[in-house]
Design an enzyme around this catalytic site. Structure first.
Site, mmCIF file in Angstrom:
data_model
loop_
_atom_site.group_PDB
_atom_site.id
_atom_site.type_symbol
_atom_site.label_atom_id
_atom_site.label_comp_id
_atom_site.label_asym_id
_atom_site.label_seq_id
_atom_site.Cartn_x
_atom_site.Cartn_y
_atom_site.Cartn_z
ATOM 1 N N HIS A 121 40.769 17.860 15.203
ATOM 2 C CA HIS A 121 39.693 18.460 15.992
ATOM 3 C C HIS A 121 40.347 19.049 17.255
ATOM 4 O O HIS A 121 41.348 18.520 17.733
ATOM 5 C CB HIS A 121 38.733 17.331 16.381
ATOM 6 C CG HIS A 121 37.478 17.743 17.062
ATOM 7 N ND1 HIS A 121 37.428 18.047 18.396
ATOM 8 C CD2 HIS A 121 36.219 17.878 16.594
ATOM 9 C CE1 HIS A 121 36.167 18.338 18.728
ATOM 10 N NE2 HIS A 121 35.419 18.249 17.651
ATOM 11 N N ASP A 198 42.592 9.109 16.735
ATOM 12 C CA ASP A 198 41.261 9.614 17.054
ATOM 13 C C ASP A 198 40.310 9.083 15.982
ATOM 14 O O ASP A 198 40.287 9.556 14.850
ATOM 15 C CB ASP A 198 41.317 11.151 17.057
ATOM 16 C CG ASP A 198 39.928 11.783 17.149
ATOM 17 O OD1 ASP A 198 38.927 11.050 17.104
ATOM 18 O OD2 ASP A 198 39.861 13.022 17.249
ATOM 19 N N GLN A 201 35.566 10.090 13.827
ATOM 20 C CA GLN A 201 34.878 10.217 12.534
ATOM 21 C C GLN A 201 34.967 8.957 11.690
ATOM 22 O O GLN A 201 34.255 8.815 10.704
ATOM 23 C CB GLN A 201 35.476 11.387 11.742
ATOM 24 C CG GLN A 201 35.136 12.739 12.296
ATOM 25 C CD GLN A 201 33.645 13.038 12.232
ATOM 26 O OE1 GLN A 201 32.944 12.613 11.324
ATOM 27 N NE2 GLN A 201 33.145 13.760 13.209
ATOM 28 N N LYS A 224 28.582 8.986 17.402
ATOM 29 C CA LYS A 224 28.895 9.105 15.963
ATOM 30 C C LYS A 224 28.547 7.800 15.242
ATOM 31 O O LYS A 224 28.592 7.733 14.033
ATOM 32 C CB LYS A 224 30.387 9.384 15.754
ATOM 33 C CG LYS A 224 30.969 10.494 16.599
ATOM 34 C CD LYS A 224 30.900 11.824 15.927
ATOM 35 C CE LYS A 224 31.717 12.838 16.714
ATOM 36 N NZ LYS A 224 31.424 14.208 16.331
ATOM 37 N N CYS A 362 35.166 22.962 15.180
ATOM 38 C CA CYS A 362 36.197 22.645 16.199
ATOM 39 C C CYS A 362 37.513 22.283 15.539
ATOM 40 O O CYS A 362 38.244 21.401 16.021
ATOM 41 C CB CYS A 362 35.750 21.513 17.122
ATOM 42 S SG CYS A 362 34.367 21.938 18.144
HETATM 43 N N1 PMP Z 1 37.596 14.114 17.264
HETATM 44 C C1 PMP Z 1 36.909 14.233 16.131
HETATM 45 C C2 PMP Z 1 37.599 13.983 14.828
HETATM 46 C C3 PMP Z 1 35.552 14.574 16.187
HETATM 47 O O1 PMP Z 1 34.863 14.702 15.061
HETATM 48 C C4 PMP Z 1 34.934 14.784 17.439
HETATM 49 C C5 PMP Z 1 33.464 15.170 17.545
HETATM 50 N N2 PMP Z 1 33.088 16.194 16.679
HETATM 51 C C6 PMP Z 1 35.702 14.638 18.586
HETATM 52 C C7 PMP Z 1 37.036 14.301 18.459
HETATM 53 C C8 PMP Z 1 35.133 14.843 19.950
HETATM 54 O O2 PMP Z 1 34.164 13.874 20.226
HETATM 55 P P1 PMP Z 1 33.231 14.000 21.521
HETATM 56 O O3 PMP Z 1 32.664 15.386 21.481
HETATM 57 O O4 PMP Z 1 32.204 12.930 21.342
HETATM 58 O O5 PMP Z 1 34.104 13.794 22.702
#
Ligand code: PMP
Length: 404
Positions: A121, A198, A201, A224, A362
């Protein structure tokens, strides 16, 4: 076996209609829905003990502090961190990654190397690129294959004594691939590099054991995992958190302030400057309790059933291609229909009450790899049903007919 009707009744939003149709919510990978117990925790906080924490002698402040610290303990237990102060409350995964990436500025020098994966991401790419710009460190990338899996023998070649930190996601948000993080961590440690996972997910599907994984950092967002937005955690091993400088200066994070010199508070407060999202932290604890009351084995079993069913039904549509075909994946289906823009499909299925995500999620490097502008992403949670998947399949067929 989960009682799905009973579970669905826990989520008030699932009763609503969108465009005159019952809501079908398949955007769980972006944000999961919130059960009543979590909503109740939020209402209870603002109705009964809303106060600033840690520095008040009055009753409300003490009650709020106790509940907030109770939530930290719940989260510590859930992630199996050794110490409660290894859990830092943040505003979410993005904030957590930025704390570590910025902190590493003081630990890296020109020519050091950091390793990312092709499946990340943007929030696990950009902060590290900024770190490289600041320090002169070099960013290396573990490549992916057509199935959306990391090419692990290429990872082996990237590792050396120049590698200082490796940062990969546990599960890809765009494709659902579960990455072999145990192997990634073990190999990084052999060359003396730290690893940040990270877990944004992963946390709705898996209960991560940070000690068994031997992760140096593990980050997640509450929204999430059936919790509210704007709150998350940074888990860090005590020795790493002690090595990193504070990210933000302000109240709460100090021991003593004079105009000559400030000394910093101990963990976790060193990284928790300012008034935190107190209610969010408490609600995060309630969400963790809720997920555990359902049980992660039950969640996985149910979501696998939904994933298999949806994969089979969607593939019956002529011209539909699924991206991310690893056998090791969670309940995410990223797809396109030949000749049709994903945005157009998303717009039509929304008219039928179905929420999917369209675009690059993203994760532009993944889209570039497949040479596509984006995908339609349907992501399922245990509260979804096969009937809802049938509605999606019908809606996609309709969209295809209208757009072809
Ligand atoms: N890493 C991953 C794999 C994600 O899916 C997301 C959220 N889509 C994020 C980071 C960022 O999370 P947040 O917007 O809650 O900071």
């Amino acid at each position: 076996m989960l009682d799905i009707d009973k579970i669905r009744a826990d989520f008030p939003i699932l009763k609503r209609e969108v465009n005159g149709k019952p809501l079908v919510y398949f955007d769980n990978a972006a944000t999961s829905q919130t059960p009543q117990v979590v909503i109740d925790a939020i209402v209870d906080y603002y109705s009964n003990y809303n106060a600033n924490i840690h520095r008040g002698v009055h009753t409300l402040s003490q009650e709020a502090t106790d509940k907030y610290e109770e939530a930290r303990l719940k989260i510590q237990k859930h992630f199996n961190a050794k110490k409660s102060y290894e859990i830092i409350f943040t505003s979410g995964t993005t904030h957590s990654i930025n704390i570590v990436a910025t902190g590493f500025s003081s630990l890296l020098k020109k020519g050091d190397e950091v390793i990312v994966s092709a499946l990340e991401h943007h929030s696990n790419i950009v902060p590290w690129q900024m770190l490289c710009e600041r320090t002169g460190a070099i960013l290396k990338v573990i490549p992916m294959n057509q199935d959306g899996e990391l090419v692990m023998n290429e990872y082996d070649k990237l590792l050396s004594d120049k590698t200082k930190i490796v940062f990969v996601n546990h599960i890809s948000n765009a494709l659902g691939t579960i990455n072999p993080i145990e192997e990634i961590i073990e190999k990084a440690h052999k060359v003396g590099a730290a690893v940040l996972i990270d877990g944004a997910q992963a946390c709705p599907h898996i209960k991560p054991d940070v000690q068994a994984l031997n992760a140096d950092f593990y980050v997640a967002s509450a929204h999430k995992i059936y919790g509210p937005t704007g709150v998350g955690i940074l888990y860090g091993k005590e020795e790493w958190l002690n090595k990193l400088p504070p990210y933000q200066g302000g109240g709460e994070m100090i021991k003593e302030v004079t105009f000559e010199k400030t000394t910093y508070a101990d963990l976790p407060h060193k990284f928790e400057a300012g008034t935190p999202n107190i209610c969010g932290g408490i609600a995060f604890g309630a969400a963790i309790d809720y997920a555990n009351s359902i049980g992660f084995e039950n969640i996985q079993e149910r979501e696998k059933e939904l994933l298999d069913y949806a994969t089979e039904k969607l593939l019956e549509i002529d011209g539909l291609k699924i991206y991310g075909t690893s056998k090791n994946k969670t309940s995410v289906i990223s797809f396109n229909i030949e000749g049709i823009h994903p945005y157009d499909i998303g717009t039509i299925v929304d008219k039928l009450g179905i929420a999917v995500r369209t675009g690059h999620h993203c994760a532009q490097p993944i889209m570039d790899f497949y040479k596509i502008p984006g995908t339609v992403r349907a992501s399922f949670s245990f509260y979804n049903t096969k009937e809802e998947i049938d509605s999606l399949v019908e809606a996609v067929k309709k969209a295809k007919m209208m757009l072809s």
